[in-house]
Every structure is written in C-alpha cells, then in structure tokens.
Design an enzyme around this catalytic site. Sequence first.
Site, PDB file in Angstrom:
ATOM      1  N   LYS A   4      95.204 -32.160  53.543  1.00  0.00           N
ATOM      2  CA  LYS A   4      96.213 -31.694  54.502  1.00  0.00           C
ATOM      3  C   LYS A   4      95.603 -31.200  55.810  1.00  0.00           C
ATOM      4  CE  LYS A   4      99.727 -30.476  51.035  1.00  0.00           C
ATOM      5  NZ  LYS A   4      99.042 -30.777  49.765  1.00  0.00           N
ATOM      6  N   SER A  30      94.390 -31.509  47.882  1.00  0.00           N
ATOM      7  CA  SER A  30      95.196 -30.993  48.999  1.00  0.00           C
ATOM      8  C   SER A  30      94.387 -30.556  50.212  1.00  0.00           C
ATOM      9  CB  SER A  30      96.057 -29.815  48.526  1.00  0.00           C
ATOM     10  OG  SER A  30      97.193 -30.289  47.852  1.00  0.00           O
ATOM     11  N   SER A  33     100.737 -25.243  50.578  1.00  0.00           N
ATOM     12  CA  SER A  33     100.249 -26.578  50.246  1.00  0.00           C
ATOM     13  C   SER A  33     101.388 -27.503  49.815  1.00  0.00           C
ATOM     14  CB  SER A  33      99.185 -26.507  49.132  1.00  0.00           C
ATOM     15  OG  SER A  33      98.453 -27.699  49.073  1.00  0.00           O
TER      16      SER A  33
END
Length: 439
Positions: free
Chosen positions: A75, A72, A136
């Site tokens: 991102k 993640s 997230s």
Amino acid sequence: MKRLKQLMVGLVTAMTLVTGGFSTLGTTVTAHAASSNSTTVNLQAKAGIAVDAKTGQILYDKNSDQSLPVASMTKLLSVYLVLDAIHDGKLKWDQKITVNKATAKVAQNTNLSNVPLRAGHSYTVKSLYQASLIYSANGAIEALGTAVAGSPHAFVTKMRAEAKTLGMTNAKIYNACGLTNKQVGKLGYSNVKGSTENEWSAADQAKLAVALVNKYPEVLKTTSIKKMWFEKGTSDATKMENWNWMLKGLSASYSKLHVDGLKTGTSDAAGANFTGTANNNGNRIITVVLHAAHKSDTDPARFKQTQKMMSYVYNNFKTVTYKAGSQITGSKTVKTHDAKQLTAKTALASGIKLWIRDDQVASNVHSTTQLKSKLTTKQALEAPVAKNTQIGTANISLKGDQLGFLGNTKTTKVPLKVTQSVEKANIFVRAWRAIVALF
C-alpha cells in the site's frame, strides 16, 4: 607520532560520546543512544534492512536483495501514486469516489483488514486514504487505485512503472493492496494463479519508503495516527486502530525510539512484515523487516525485530553533518583549464549527513569530484565560471564501509560548487603554457 595520533583520536571520540557532539569547519559529529546494549543484531526474520531516511545509507543488512511477499506493505507504493495524483491536481481530498461491485466485495470481506465499503456508495479520497494507511483497508486502496488510473489493471501498470523508476529491481506486482490474486476476486488476473501475491525485496521496500518520506513527508501525519473513526455516525462506522503498535503509547512502543510510521503487512506467505521509521534527535532512519516469525496476529515479533535494528543503529553509530559551504577531503579543489589560476576552491552546494560507526572516525569520509561534461575540457574546469556555480558532484564514500547506499553503490552524490570566480587567462598566458607543455 602514530601513538600520539591514536591517543588524540581516542580523546576526541570520548569527548563526542560524553558531550553529544562537537563542531569544526562546518562539520558536526553527534553521538546517539537508544538502549543500553545492542552491539549486534540477531534478526529473527528472513530479511531486514536499516537505512538513513534521506541518503539511503545502509546501516544494517540481512538478505536485503531477496525477493519475498510483502503483503499490505504494498500500500505504500499505491499511496505514493495517490499522492502523485493529488499533487498533480488529478484527485482532490474532498472528491467523492463511487465504489464498484468488485471492490465492494473485497471490502466486505471481514476476514481481511477492511472498512465496509458499499457498492454504489461514495466516499471521499481523504477517508479512503486514511483507511488505507491507518487500518490497512484493502478495499479502500483498491478504490483509490481505480480512481487514479481508471481500472485496477491500469493502476497495476502504473505501479510497475513507478517501481522501475524508483529502482525496485525485484518487484512483482499484481494488485494495489497486497492480497493474493484469488482474494481480490474480479480485481485480479484470470491468467495468474490464485496464490500469487506481490513481492519484492527489503532493499526495494526501503527505496520506496525513502522516496515516499522525502517527496511526501505529510504521509507521516497519517501513519502516526493511533486511532480514528471511519464513517462515524453512520451504520458503517468503523473504529480504525493502527496496526503499527510501535507508535507512542501502544503495546510495542519503546520510549527511546520515536517511531511515527509507516506500514505493516501480514499474510500466510509473507509472515509478519513491517516498514518502520523513527526520528531520534532529528536523525530519521527507515527499517524493513520481512517475514518475522510469528505465532498469531497478536504476536509482536515484527516490532521486536524492528526495535533490535533501530536500537542497534542509534547505539552504534554517530552522525557527521557537513553543512552547505563546507569542504570535504578529495573535493576541496578542482583543476582548471585556460584560467588565471591552475586550480579553484570548491565546497558542497548542499548539506549532507552521514552515519559513522563508533569504530570509525570522521576522517574516513572521502570524496571524488565528477565535473559536468559541458563545463569540462581535458578533465578540468573550463574558464570562465562564475562564483558559486554548481560544477558537478562530490561523490562521497566512507572508508571501511561495506554496505554503502541503496542502489548498490558505495557513494552518494552531493552538488559541488566553486567558491571563487574562475577567470579566463589572457592569450599570452595561455600561449606560454602551451609552449611549456611541449617540453
């Protein structure tokens, strides 16, 4: 004399550590401290890096060029492009985005980090942005990516192009959120293995974080939020708690490290990852931990490793600040061509901060001058040139430094200007110099 010089250097260093800093000739040296004993880093992770958030000066490195899954932390690249779109006027914070079925399916997966987006429902850009950074939320960032580029694959194409622009040389990108190709379902690629996920190096991640924080510092206002509600007052209300446990007051916070971002990432292949940033006394650093060994989702391993790196930097380095207008060894003067004077004085056109290990001194900082080609004749500055004109760059390095700066370079560039007007010599002076040069 050599012994006397050594004693003087030792005295100055001791005074710096005691007083916290001194200033001379436009240069300020400041010592730092974060914890009592961290002269080395036994980093229990596959890779890690610590850099200055402005210059990209590397302060610690372990396998930072090794390409690994980043989960993640992906991102941050997606958010970079979202902020690009907002600043370009292509998206607005209060703009509503309607979620499609494929994105909603990802968002409804409770085994993943998500807020429960519904197909056909609309959500503001700001709420999806906040969910992406704080919680997230995978579906949220996928919805934003589609809004930016028109489709998930088109957004991946933009991500790949931006990664190249940022110098992320090891980037392999397949989606906006960092899940595996199988986990994103129809948002993924039919010709790519289901287990495939985004990967790049710790150095790549540091380049991304440096670019993001410098271009869009407002991102830290969101990454520092500890908790927030998504769709409060509705049946889909979700209490979002930040996965960055190093924020002040959370379980992995440390009072001597002022951490205010950025992003975690976790997957089976990636392990526990964290891109962190701290700002101690105006000195901001960025750290990246890739694949810290962890036993469960509640294991704070990545934060412990981040604390090691951050404490090491603040404990074992001092900063040297050169203000705009100050001179630096190696770039104090420049040769001139056809000018009244054979040399011209130069100074930095903007300030710069460098980190110096405690076993080094400010005199280790050195520079070479690179002139703009359009102002150069015979490797000298062509007259006339007006006072304060930017004539090129000071390429600054640190003697004894083996790490250098992001981008595999040992130098950082600072604009260089002349501090005096460089007037053209009259025809008789130029003619006489030409005659003398013959002999």
